[in-house]
Design a protein around this motif. Structure first.
Motif, PDB file in Angstrom:
ATOM      1  N   PRO A  55      -8.071  -6.701  -6.114  1.00 51.42           N
ATOM      2  CA  PRO A  55      -8.841  -7.809  -5.533  1.00 51.42           C
ATOM      3  C   PRO A  55      -8.365  -9.230  -5.848  1.00 51.42           C
ATOM      4  CG  PRO A  55     -10.307  -6.158  -6.456  1.00 51.42           C
ATOM      5  CD  PRO A  55      -8.902  -5.789  -6.876  1.00 51.42           C
ATOM      6  N   PRO A  56      -7.731  -9.504  -6.999  1.00 55.34           N
ATOM      7  CA  PRO A  56      -7.356 -10.906  -7.231  1.00 55.34           C
ATOM      8  C   PRO A  56      -6.413 -11.489  -6.180  1.00 55.34           C
ATOM      9  CG  PRO A  56      -7.232  -9.687  -9.280  1.00 55.34           C
ATOM     10  CD  PRO A  56      -7.458  -8.679  -8.176  1.00 55.34           C
ATOM     11  N   HIS A  57      -5.659 -10.613  -5.470  1.00 52.95           N
ATOM     12  CA  HIS A  57      -4.718 -11.125  -4.476  1.00 52.95           C
ATOM     13  C   HIS A  57      -4.762 -10.230  -3.243  1.00 52.95           C
ATOM     14  CE1 HIS A  57      -1.441 -13.368  -2.843  1.00 52.95           C
ATOM     15  NE2 HIS A  57      -0.589 -12.364  -2.907  1.00 52.95           N
ATOM     16  N   GLU A  58      -5.190 -10.787  -2.132  1.00 46.38           N
ATOM     17  CA  GLU A  58      -5.339 -10.027  -0.897  1.00 46.38           C
ATOM     18  C   GLU A  58      -4.034  -9.334  -0.498  1.00 46.38           C
ATOM     19  OE1 GLU A  58      -6.524 -10.762   3.772  1.00 46.38           O
ATOM     20  OE2 GLU A  58      -7.124 -12.246   2.277  1.00 46.38           O
ATOM     21  N   GLY A  59      -4.163  -8.091  -0.064  1.00 39.26           N
ATOM     22  CA  GLY A  59      -3.003  -7.329   0.371  1.00 39.26           C
ATOM     23  C   GLY A  59      -2.243  -6.687  -0.770  1.00 39.26           C
ATOM     24  N   SER A  60      -2.798  -6.748  -1.979  1.00 35.68           N
ATOM     25  CA  SER A  60      -2.152  -6.189  -3.166  1.00 35.68           C
ATOM     26  C   SER A  60      -2.885  -4.922  -3.615  1.00 35.68           C
ATOM     27  CB  SER A  60      -2.157  -7.205  -4.309  1.00 35.68           C
ATOM     28  OG  SER A  60      -1.426  -8.357  -3.948  1.00 35.68           O
ATOM     29  N   TYR A  61      -2.155  -4.087  -4.352  1.00 32.28           N
ATOM     30  CA  TYR A  61      -2.704  -2.816  -4.829  1.00 32.28           C
ATOM     31  C   TYR A  61      -2.245  -2.597  -6.267  1.00 32.28           C
ATOM     32  CZ  TYR A  61      -3.840  -2.244  -0.003  1.00 32.28           C
ATOM     33  OH  TYR A  61      -4.367  -2.458   1.235  1.00 32.28           O
ATOM     34  N   ILE A  62      -2.926  -1.700  -6.955  1.00 31.77           N
ATOM     35  CA  ILE A  62      -2.545  -1.342  -8.310  1.00 31.77           C
ATOM     36  C   ILE A  62      -2.561   0.172  -8.444  1.00 31.77           C
ATOM     37  CG2 ILE A  62      -4.909  -1.581  -9.193  1.00 31.77           C
ATOM     38  CD1 ILE A  62      -3.600  -2.577 -11.871  1.00 31.77           C
ATOM     39  N   VAL A  63      -1.577   0.682  -9.159  1.00 29.71           N
ATOM     40  CA  VAL A  63      -1.525   2.098  -9.512  1.00 29.71           C
ATOM     41  C   VAL A  63      -1.947   2.195 -10.970  1.00 29.71           C
ATOM     42  CG1 VAL A  63      -0.041   4.118  -9.815  1.00 29.71           C
ATOM     43  CG2 VAL A  63       0.319   2.583  -7.867  1.00 29.71           C
ATOM     44  N   ILE A  64      -2.949   3.006 -11.226  1.00 31.28           N
ATOM     45  CA  ILE A  64      -3.439   3.231 -12.580  1.00 31.28           C
ATOM     46  C   ILE A  64      -3.067   4.645 -12.992  1.00 31.28           C
ATOM     47  CG2 ILE A  64      -5.510   3.446 -14.035  1.00 31.28           C
ATOM     48  CD1 ILE A  64      -5.049   0.577 -13.213  1.00 31.28           C
ATOM     49  N   VAL A  65      -2.458   4.762 -14.164  1.00 31.06           N
ATOM     50  CA  VAL A  65      -2.081   6.058 -14.710  1.00 31.06           C
ATOM     51  C   VAL A  65      -3.012   6.342 -15.880  1.00 31.06           C
ATOM     52  CG1 VAL A  65      -0.203   7.428 -15.684  1.00 31.06           C
ATOM     53  CG2 VAL A  65       0.311   5.586 -14.063  1.00 31.06           C
ATOM     54  N   ASP A  66      -3.784   7.397 -15.790  1.00 31.64           N
ATOM     55  CA  ASP A  66      -4.716   7.743 -16.874  1.00 31.64           C
ATOM     56  C   ASP A  66      -3.960   8.406 -18.017  1.00 31.64           C
ATOM     57  OD1 ASP A  66      -7.092   6.730 -15.803  1.00 31.64           O
ATOM     58  OD2 ASP A  66      -7.398   8.530 -14.588  1.00 31.64           O
ATOM     59  N   ASP A  67      -3.188   7.603 -18.748  1.00 32.34           N
ATOM     60  CA  ASP A  67      -2.363   8.140 -19.833  1.00 32.34           C
ATOM     61  C   ASP A  67      -2.842   7.706 -21.212  1.00 32.34           C
ATOM     62  OD1 ASP A  67      -1.673   5.471 -19.795  1.00 32.34           O
ATOM     63  OD2 ASP A  67       0.458   5.805 -19.435  1.00 32.34           O
ATOM     64  N   GLY A  68      -3.961   7.003 -21.271  1.00 29.94           N
ATOM     65  CA  GLY A  68      -4.472   6.537 -22.559  1.00 29.94           C
ATOM     66  C   GLY A  68      -3.851   5.232 -23.031  1.00 29.94           C
TER      67      GLY A  68
ATOM     68  N   LEU B  48       0.833  -1.204   0.000  1.00 34.56           N
ATOM     69  CA  LEU B  48       0.000   0.000   0.000  1.00 34.56           C
ATOM     70  C   LEU B  48       0.865   1.250   0.000  1.00 34.56           C
ATOM     71  CD1 LEU B  48      -2.681   1.471   0.050  1.00 34.56           C
ATOM     72  CD2 LEU B  48      -2.733   1.163   2.550  1.00 34.56           C
ATOM     73  N   HIS B  49       1.889   1.263   0.837  1.00 35.94           N
ATOM     74  CA  HIS B  49       2.773   2.436   0.900  1.00 35.94           C
ATOM     75  C   HIS B  49       3.466   2.664  -0.439  1.00 35.94           C
ATOM     76  CE1 HIS B  49       5.305   5.510   2.652  1.00 35.94           C
ATOM     77  NE2 HIS B  49       6.334   4.920   2.055  1.00 35.94           N
ATOM     78  N   VAL B  50       4.021   1.603  -1.010  1.00 32.87           N
ATOM     79  CA  VAL B  50       4.713   1.725  -2.302  1.00 32.87           C
ATOM     80  C   VAL B  50       3.725   2.179  -3.374  1.00 32.87           C
ATOM     81  CG1 VAL B  50       5.934   0.478  -4.120  1.00 32.87           C
ATOM     82  CG2 VAL B  50       6.547   0.106  -1.724  1.00 32.87           C
ATOM     83  N   ALA B  51       2.517   1.639  -3.364  1.00 31.73           N
ATOM     84  CA  ALA B  51       1.512   2.049  -4.352  1.00 31.73           C
ATOM     85  C   ALA B  51       1.214   3.536  -4.240  1.00 31.73           C
ATOM     86  CB  ALA B  51       0.237   1.232  -4.170  1.00 31.73           C
ATOM     87  N   ASN B  52       1.105   4.047  -3.028  1.00 34.06           N
ATOM     88  CA  ASN B  52       0.844   5.473  -2.851  1.00 34.06           C
ATOM     89  C   ASN B  52       2.019   6.329  -3.324  1.00 34.06           C
ATOM     90  OD1 ASN B  52      -1.852   5.678  -1.840  1.00 34.06           O
ATOM     91  ND2 ASN B  52      -1.138   4.746   0.051  1.00 34.06           N
TER      92      ASN B  52
ATOM     93  N   LEU C 209       4.276   5.460  -5.643  1.00 31.06           N
ATOM     94  CA  LEU C 209       4.327   5.385  -7.111  1.00 31.06           C
ATOM     95  C   LEU C 209       3.184   6.167  -7.755  1.00 31.06           C
ATOM     96  CD1 LEU C 209       5.492   1.716  -7.736  1.00 31.06           C
ATOM     97  CD2 LEU C 209       6.849   3.831  -7.738  1.00 31.06           C
ATOM     98  N   ALA C 210       2.023   6.195  -7.111  1.00 30.21           N
ATOM     99  CA  ALA C 210       0.920   7.015  -7.625  1.00 30.21           C
ATOM    100  C   ALA C 210       1.338   8.482  -7.646  1.00 30.21           C
ATOM    101  CB  ALA C 210      -0.334   6.821  -6.783  1.00 30.21           C
ATOM    102  N   GLU C 211       2.083   8.906  -6.650  1.00 30.99           N
ATOM    103  CA  GLU C 211       2.586  10.282  -6.609  1.00 30.99           C
ATOM    104  C   GLU C 211       3.582  10.532  -7.732  1.00 30.99           C
ATOM    105  OE1 GLU C 211       4.909  13.284  -3.491  1.00 30.99           O
ATOM    106  OE2 GLU C 211       4.472  11.224  -2.879  1.00 30.99           O
ATOM    107  N   VAL C 212       4.544   9.637  -7.891  1.00 27.96           N
ATOM    108  CA  VAL C 212       5.574   9.812  -8.923  1.00 27.96           C
ATOM    109  C   VAL C 212       4.966   9.768 -10.328  1.00 27.96           C
ATOM    110  CG1 VAL C 212       7.614   8.747  -9.984  1.00 27.96           C
ATOM    111  CG2 VAL C 212       7.450   8.892  -7.509  1.00 27.96           C
ATOM    112  N   LEU C 213       4.037   8.839 -10.542  1.00 26.54           N
ATOM    113  CA  LEU C 213       3.459   8.637 -11.874  1.00 26.54           C
ATOM    114  C   LEU C 213       2.236   9.505 -12.129  1.00 26.54           C
ATOM    115  CD1 LEU C 213       3.722   4.744 -11.992  1.00 26.54           C
ATOM    116  CD2 LEU C 213       5.253   6.415 -13.063  1.00 26.54           C
TER     117      LEU C 213
END
Length: 157
Positions: A31-44, A13-17, A19-23
């Motif tokens: 949801p497919p894996h408990e304790g996991s997160y995804i960073v989505i970049v709206d870049d098309g 979670l910390h790393v995702a936050n 990387l969300a800042e950097v990106l």
């Protein structure tokens, strides 16, 4: 182009936050894996980074990939180069705040910022200026010319 990559980290979670800042993206649960997160970049392009707990392994299952726990790795040969919209100064400030290694590196035909997530996984970050150099180099003809020049320098030596 790559659309997404997954990496195993100590604090997903910390790393995702971070990387969300950097990106300049957003962090969501994965949801497919408990304790996991995804960073989505709206870049098309659908750019995303999945962050799994450190001991996660992807395994081939009968229908699709599965998740299992194993021994956490310290380092890996996998890395990714990403274009970002933030500056070298911002990248450095974020890495310094996190206590993560960051450094400007000259790869010859282009420069990158090595951004070591949790000091174990390297992302090569390309600011807009660096991305221009990289994109000029990352063409088959440019790479071939680079190899030919290196070979001719070896012959002359």
């Amino acid at each position: 182009m790559f659309h997404h990559i997954s990496i195993a980290v100590n604090h997903p979670l910390h790393v995702a936050n971070v990387l969300a800042e950097v990106l300049q993206g957003r962090c969501f649960p994965f949801p497919p894996h408990e304790g996991s997160y995804i960073v989505i970049v709206d870049d098309g392009f659908g750019t995303g980074i999945e962050l799994y707990p450190a001991d996660t392994q992807l395994t081939p299952e009968s229908e699709q990939v599965g998740f299992s726990s194993g021994i956490a790795q310290t380092f890996t040969s996998v890395h990714a180069a990403l274009s970002v919209s933030v500056s070298q100064v911002q990248i450095t400030q974020i890495a310094d705040r996190e206590g993560w290694l960051v450094r400007l590196c000259d790869r010859g035909p282009f420069k990158v910022m090595e951004f070591w997530v949790e000091n174990k996984f390297m992302l090569e970050l390309l600011t807009p200026e660096m991305a221009k150099e990289y994109l000029q180099f990352a063409q088959a003809a440019s790479y071939e010319a680079f190899l030919n020049q290196a070979a001719s320098q070896l012959v002359e030596a």
